[in-house]
Design a protein around this motif. Sequence first.
Motif, PDB file in Angstrom:
ATOM      1  N   ARG A  18       0.858  -1.195   0.000  1.00 25.16           N
ATOM      2  CA  ARG A  18       0.000   0.000   0.000  1.00 25.16           C
ATOM      3  C   ARG A  18       0.885   1.232   0.000  1.00 25.16           C
ATOM      4  O   ARG A  18       2.014   1.217   0.497  1.00 25.16           O
ATOM      5  N   TYR A  19       0.358   2.283  -0.586  1.00 26.24           N
ATOM      6  CA  TYR A  19       1.079   3.554  -0.629  1.00 26.24           C
ATOM      7  C   TYR A  19       0.259   4.605   0.112  1.00 26.24           C
ATOM      8  O   TYR A  19      -0.977   4.622  -0.006  1.00 26.24           O
ATOM      9  N   PRO A  20       0.925   5.485   0.858  1.00 24.00           N
ATOM     10  CA  PRO A  20       0.186   6.539   1.536  1.00 24.00           C
ATOM     11  C   PRO A  20      -0.518   7.439   0.525  1.00 24.00           C
ATOM     12  O   PRO A  20       0.041   7.736  -0.539  1.00 24.00           O
ATOM     13  N   SER A  25      -4.586   5.228   2.738  1.00 20.24           N
ATOM     14  CA  SER A  25      -3.562   4.643   1.884  1.00 20.24           C
ATOM     15  C   SER A  25      -4.224   3.919   0.727  1.00 20.24           C
ATOM     16  O   SER A  25      -5.376   3.472   0.827  1.00 20.24           O
ATOM     17  N   LEU A  26      -3.470   3.819  -0.360  1.00 21.31           N
ATOM     18  CA  LEU A  26      -3.952   3.144  -1.565  1.00 21.31           C
ATOM     19  C   LEU A  26      -3.468   1.697  -1.493  1.00 21.31           C
ATOM     20  O   LEU A  26      -2.255   1.443  -1.497  1.00 21.31           O
ATOM     21  N   GLU A  27      -4.419   0.764  -1.428  1.00 24.46           N
ATOM     22  CA  GLU A  27      -4.037  -0.650  -1.336  1.00 24.46           C
ATOM     23  C   GLU A  27      -3.875  -1.208  -2.745  1.00 24.46           C
ATOM     24  O   GLU A  27      -4.875  -1.471  -3.415  1.00 24.46           O
ATOM     25  N   VAL A  28      -2.645  -1.369  -3.182  1.00 27.66           N
ATOM     26  CA  VAL A  28      -2.398  -1.847  -4.553  1.00 27.66           C
ATOM     27  C   VAL A  28      -2.462  -3.378  -4.587  1.00 27.66           C
ATOM     28  O   VAL A  28      -3.098  -3.958  -5.452  1.00 27.66           O
ATOM     29  N   LEU A  29      -1.811  -4.034  -3.648  1.00 25.76           N
ATOM     30  CA  LEU A  29      -1.898  -5.498  -3.553  1.00 25.76           C
ATOM     31  C   LEU A  29      -2.446  -5.849  -2.171  1.00 25.76           C
ATOM     32  O   LEU A  29      -1.964  -5.325  -1.155  1.00 25.76           O
ATOM     33  N   ALA A  46      -2.332  -6.435 -17.264  1.00 29.56           N
ATOM     34  CA  ALA A  46      -3.307  -5.750 -16.412  1.00 29.56           C
ATOM     35  C   ALA A  46      -3.388  -4.293 -16.834  1.00 29.56           C
ATOM     36  O   ALA A  46      -2.406  -3.725 -17.327  1.00 29.56           O
ATOM     37  N   PRO A  47      -4.560  -3.673 -16.628  1.00 33.65           N
ATOM     38  CA  PRO A  47      -4.699  -2.272 -17.025  1.00 33.65           C
ATOM     39  C   PRO A  47      -3.711  -1.379 -16.292  1.00 33.65           C
ATOM     40  O   PRO A  47      -3.247  -1.718 -15.192  1.00 33.65           O
ATOM     41  N   SER A  48      -3.433  -0.244 -16.906  1.00 32.28           N
ATOM     42  CA  SER A  48      -2.514   0.731 -16.320  1.00 32.28           C
ATOM     43  C   SER A  48      -2.979   1.116 -14.915  1.00 32.28           C
ATOM     44  O   SER A  48      -4.178   1.302 -14.680  1.00 32.28           O
ATOM     45  N   GLY A  49      -2.024   1.186 -14.002  1.00 32.37           N
ATOM     46  CA  GLY A  49      -2.337   1.662 -12.657  1.00 32.37           C
ATOM     47  C   GLY A  49      -2.824   0.594 -11.697  1.00 32.37           C
ATOM     48  O   GLY A  49      -3.117   0.889 -10.541  1.00 32.37           O
ATOM     49  N   THR A  50      -2.895  -0.667 -12.157  1.00 37.95           N
ATOM     50  CA  THR A  50      -3.404  -1.710 -11.252  1.00 37.95           C
ATOM     51  C   THR A  50      -2.304  -2.358 -10.413  1.00 37.95           C
ATOM     52  O   THR A  50      -2.611  -3.126  -9.506  1.00 37.95           O
ATOM     53  N   GLY A  51      -1.035  -2.093 -10.739  1.00 37.02           N
ATOM     54  CA  GLY A  51       0.026  -2.595  -9.862  1.00 37.02           C
ATOM     55  C   GLY A  51       1.047  -3.517 -10.507  1.00 37.02           C
ATOM     56  O   GLY A  51       1.784  -4.210  -9.803  1.00 37.02           O
ATOM     57  N   LYS A  52       1.157  -3.495 -11.845  1.00 38.15           N
ATOM     58  CA  LYS A  52       2.135  -4.377 -12.504  1.00 38.15           C
ATOM     59  C   LYS A  52       3.561  -4.044 -12.068  1.00 38.15           C
ATOM     60  O   LYS A  52       4.324  -4.923 -11.709  1.00 38.15           O
ATOM     61  N   SER A  53       3.892  -2.749 -12.145  1.00 42.48           N
ATOM     62  CA  SER A  53       5.266  -2.375 -11.782  1.00 42.48           C
ATOM     63  C   SER A  53       5.502  -2.649 -10.303  1.00 42.48           C
ATOM     64  O   SER A  53       6.591  -3.112  -9.917  1.00 42.48           O
ATOM     65  N   THR A  54       4.493  -2.393  -9.486  1.00 41.85           N
ATOM     66  CA  THR A  54       4.625  -2.675  -8.059  1.00 41.85           C
ATOM     67  C   THR A  54       4.947  -4.151  -7.846  1.00 41.85           C
ATOM     68  O   THR A  54       5.872  -4.508  -7.112  1.00 41.85           O
ATOM     69  N   LEU A  55       4.193  -5.011  -8.545  1.00 34.71           N
ATOM     70  CA  LEU A  55       4.410  -6.455  -8.398  1.00 34.71           C
ATOM     71  C   LEU A  55       5.817  -6.848  -8.873  1.00 34.71           C
ATOM     72  O   LEU A  55       6.515  -7.625  -8.217  1.00 34.71           O
TER      73      LEU A  55
HETATM   74  N1  LIG Z   1       5.730   5.278  -4.786  1.00 31.42           N
HETATM   75  C1  LIG Z   1       4.402   5.433  -4.895  1.00 31.42           C
HETATM   76  N2  LIG Z   1       3.740   6.259  -4.064  1.00 31.42           N
HETATM   77  C2  LIG Z   1       2.399   6.401  -4.157  1.00 31.42           C
HETATM   78  N3  LIG Z   1       1.617   5.750  -5.041  1.00 31.42           N
HETATM   79  C3  LIG Z   1       2.228   4.916  -5.900  1.00 31.42           C
HETATM   80  C4  LIG Z   1       3.653   4.718  -5.877  1.00 31.42           C
HETATM   81  N4  LIG Z   1       3.969   3.824  -6.845  1.00 31.42           N
HETATM   82  C5  LIG Z   1       2.806   3.497  -7.456  1.00 31.42           C
HETATM   83  N5  LIG Z   1       1.764   4.139  -6.883  1.00 31.42           N
HETATM   84  C6  LIG Z   1       0.351   3.998  -7.269  1.00 31.42           C
HETATM   85  O1  LIG Z   1       0.027   2.618  -7.172  1.00 31.42           O
HETATM   86  C7  LIG Z   1      -0.796   2.211  -8.273  1.00 31.42           C
HETATM   87  C8  LIG Z   1      -0.109   1.091  -9.036  1.00 31.42           C
HETATM   88  O2  LIG Z   1       1.046   1.626  -9.674  1.00 31.42           O
HETATM   89  P1  LIG Z   1       1.945   0.735 -10.669  1.00 31.42           P
HETATM   90  O3  LIG Z   1       3.032   1.623 -11.168  1.00 31.42           O
HETATM   91  O4  LIG Z   1       2.340  -0.522  -9.994  1.00 31.42           O
HETATM   92  O5  LIG Z   1       0.882   0.421 -11.830  1.00 31.42           O
HETATM   93  P2  LIG Z   1       1.092  -0.268 -13.255  1.00 31.42           P
HETATM   94  O6  LIG Z   1       0.022  -1.294 -13.362  1.00 31.42           O
HETATM   95  O7  LIG Z   1       2.486  -0.707 -13.419  1.00 31.42           O
HETATM   96  O8  LIG Z   1       0.762   0.922 -14.256  1.00 31.42           O
HETATM   97  P3  LIG Z   1       1.353   1.223 -15.744  1.00 31.42           P
HETATM   98  O9  LIG Z   1       0.907   0.082 -16.611  1.00 31.42           O
HETATM   99  O10 LIG Z   1       0.681   2.514 -16.084  1.00 31.42           O
HETATM  100  O11 LIG Z   1       2.838   1.339 -15.624  1.00 31.42           O
HETATM  101  C9  LIG Z   1      -1.037   3.457  -9.104  1.00 31.42           C
HETATM  102  O12 LIG Z   1      -2.297   3.985  -8.746  1.00 31.42           O
HETATM  103  C10 LIG Z   1       0.082   4.401  -8.696  1.00 31.42           C
HETATM  104  O13 LIG Z   1      -0.334   5.739  -8.793  1.00 31.42           O
END
Ligand SMILES: Nc1ncnc2c1ncn2[C@@H]1O[C@H](COP(=O)(O)OP(=O)(O)OP(=O)(O)O)[C@@H](O)[C@H]1O
Length: 231
Positions: A18-20, A25-29, A46-55
């Motif tokens: 989760r990110y603040p 906080s935003l719960e990504v996973l 997965a669609p943009s913004g759903t958390g691929k890069s986070t994962l």
């Molecule tokens: N360091 C951070 N601080 C706050 N929020 C973040 C941070 N990193 C990512 N997020 C948020 O977490 C969510 C997931 O981000 P992430 O980059 O993992 O998505 P993604 O699926 O890889 O998107 P894309 O396909 O557009 O690259 C987004 O809503 C993003 O704004």
Amino acid sequence: MSSGQPQPALFLSKVERRYPQGETSLEVLRGGDLAIWPGEMVALVAPSGTGKSTLLHLAGLLEKPDGGEIYVGGRPTAAMDDSERTRIRREDLGFVYQFHHLLPEFSALENVVIPQLIRGLSKADARSRASQLLTFLGLGKRLDHRPGELSGGEQQRVAIARAVANAPRLLLADEPTGNLDPNTADRVFQTLVAIVRASKLAALIATHNLELASRMDRQVTIRDGLIVPLT
Ligand SMILES: Nc1ncnc2c1ncn2[C@@H]1O[C@H](COP(=O)(O)OP(=O)(O)OP(=O)(O)O)[C@@H](O)[C@H]1O
């Protein structure tokens, strides 16, 4: 997880991130699981913004989860210190990004040799392996070219050779062909699949390209913070 049993190359267990966000906080996973076995290629679509890069950052031990555990080759990583995590990244993981991040002042061959020298291989062995890999990827006549003297597709193939040079357990790729035109992307993707198969690696590859994703063993997505099969 006990050793001795076959282990997944990567196992994300109940992973939370989760990110603040202001006062909340935003719960990504939210407790997702994902196991990738040796030799298995998994597409993350997965669609943009759903958390691929986070994962991918979590799987690559670049970030720590807020909950859950990440096992690489059966070893739990959450309690590891930074030097141990760095060692796992260097020895067990290979990375390919959308932009290749090659060292511009070094040749294609040297770009693939350098990570092997850091790993402790002799120069002769590293050069021989780099040359074999680049030849396998169709770059046998480009070994001495610097990245600026190579096409975009050739540069990305050098980046793929560099990522697999140390025979990682797991290849992590974030839109590896996203920066290439469709024909070049297709050819580079074929070489990526070929080398992953030939090396019997596990791979987790994020892509928006459904056709490329369909060539992998399995497709997963992120839905409501969980990692689920793509249907
Ligand atoms: N360091 C951070 N601080 C706050 N929020 C973040 C941070 N990193 C990512 N997020 C948020 O977490 C969510 C997931 O981000 P992430 O980059 O993992 O998505 P993604 O699926 O890889 O998107 P894309 O396909 O557009 O690259 C987004 O809503 C993003 O704004």
